[in-house]
Write an enzyme that holds these catalytic residues in place. Structure first.
Site, short mmCIF file in Angstrom:
data_model
loop_
_atom_site.label_atom_id
_atom_site.label_comp_id
_atom_site.label_asym_id
_atom_site.label_seq_id
_atom_site.Cartn_x
_atom_site.Cartn_y
_atom_site.Cartn_z
N SER A 144 0.83 -1.20 0.00
CA SER A 144 0.00 0.00 0.00
C SER A 144 0.88 1.26 0.00
O SER A 144 1.63 1.48 -0.95
CB SER A 144 -0.97 -0.07 1.19
OG SER A 144 -2.04 0.83 1.04
N ASP A 225 -9.08 -5.17 -4.64
CA ASP A 225 -8.64 -3.77 -4.53
C ASP A 225 -9.64 -2.93 -5.32
O ASP A 225 -10.33 -3.44 -6.22
CB ASP A 225 -7.24 -3.60 -5.13
CG ASP A 225 -6.13 -3.67 -4.07
OD1 ASP A 225 -6.32 -3.11 -2.98
OD2 ASP A 225 -5.08 -4.29 -4.35
N HIS A 257 -7.37 -5.91 -0.26
CA HIS A 257 -6.24 -5.03 -0.01
C HIS A 257 -5.44 -5.44 1.23
O HIS A 257 -4.28 -5.08 1.37
CB HIS A 257 -6.76 -3.60 0.17
CG HIS A 257 -5.69 -2.56 0.27
ND1 HIS A 257 -5.04 -2.05 -0.83
CD2 HIS A 257 -5.14 -1.95 1.35
CE1 HIS A 257 -4.14 -1.16 -0.43
NE2 HIS A 257 -4.17 -1.07 0.88
#
Length: 274
Positions: A144, A225, A257
């Protein structure tokens, strides 16, 4: 509002609702890190600079008498939460294969500013190279916001550091590579980036031509995602490829995610294997 939704990863998971998934992620990564610290030979809170956040945790391979490769893990948390203290969960499968794992701490916002965070991560690598001559090749792994910082490392001009880390590979997981859309979301409330800062720190805008024998880059993105995260991964991998980098895009089915990175604690997980 559409951008807010796109850049809120917790809204896109089919597993858990948005209020519980972040807490669950914290719990899983913290428990995994505790297990790793209990099973590996570690050096914790090693300072690589003078700042409060400038510390790293090292998980040594079972047999570290010879030279060894190192996986440098850069945590996510939208540049404002999480820390190295929940970032050792991926160590057990790797240390058992002779790989050292280093979890890097950096000053998150509001204390840390984007320029400073990028510089800290670069300096942590310089420290590792100078301190541990037995390291044989560095592999970056970021999740991320950490994938963004790892990608910024790839665009570093190392001449000012007088050290060139031997970066052999980078695994960029569910990252953000163009910060401009973030300017218009809640994420920037704490980061307080100007457009200039966002552009200066967008890997997408600073893709350097690949040097011969440049490192291999793996861009990984989760099925669950958001479309924006998936778009950013595709466009950044295309930009690297166009500049001559060796890059592959891994689109992982059945993960979101959060568990796309959590599963690195499992030996059999595809990303662990790669």
């Amino acid at each position: 509002q559409a951008l807010e939704d796109q850049y809120s990863p917790s809204r896109w998971s089919p597993r858990l609702d948005r209020d519980t998934i972040i807490d669950a992620h914290l719990a899983v990564t913290a428990a995994g890190t505790e297990r790793a610290r209990g099973s590996a030979q570690t050096l914790l809170h090693v300072p690589y600079g003078n700042g409060d956040g400038e510390k790293l945790d090292i998980y040594f391979p079972t047999d570290s008498s010879e030279t060894f490769p190192v996986l440098v893990y850069i945590h996510g948390g939208y540049w404002q939460c999480l820390s190295k203290d929940e970032s050792g969960f991926a160590a057990p499968p790797l240390v058992s294969q002779g790989v050292a794992v280093v979890a890097v701490g950096y000053d998150t916002a509001p204390k840390g500013h984007m320029d400073a965070m990028v510089l800290q991560v670069r300096r942590s690598l310089v420290f590792l190279v100078e301190r541990y001559p037995r390291i044989r090749g560095i592999y970056l792994c970021g999740h991320s916001a950490g994938a963004h910082l790892a990608a910024m490392v790839l665009s570093t001009d190392w001449t000012e550091f007088q050290v060139v880390p031997d970066i052999k590979g980078a695994v960029l997981v569910s990252g953000v590579y163009d910060l401009e859309p973030i300017l218009h979301t809640y994420v920037n409330d704490v980061l307080n980036m100007s457009r200039e800062v966002a552009q200066r720190n967008s890997p997408m805008r600073h893709v350097t031509p690949a040097v011969p024998a440049a490192c291999e880059v793996l861009v990984a993105v989760a099925q669950h995602d958001s479309p924006e995260f998936r778009r950013q991964s595709q466009e950044y991998s295309q930009a690297l490829r166009a500049a001559g980098w060796s890059v592959s895009l891994l689109d992982l089915a059945g993960v979101d995610h959060f568990d796309i990175i959590e599963k690195l604690s499992e030996d059999s997980y595809v990303l662990t294997q790669v």
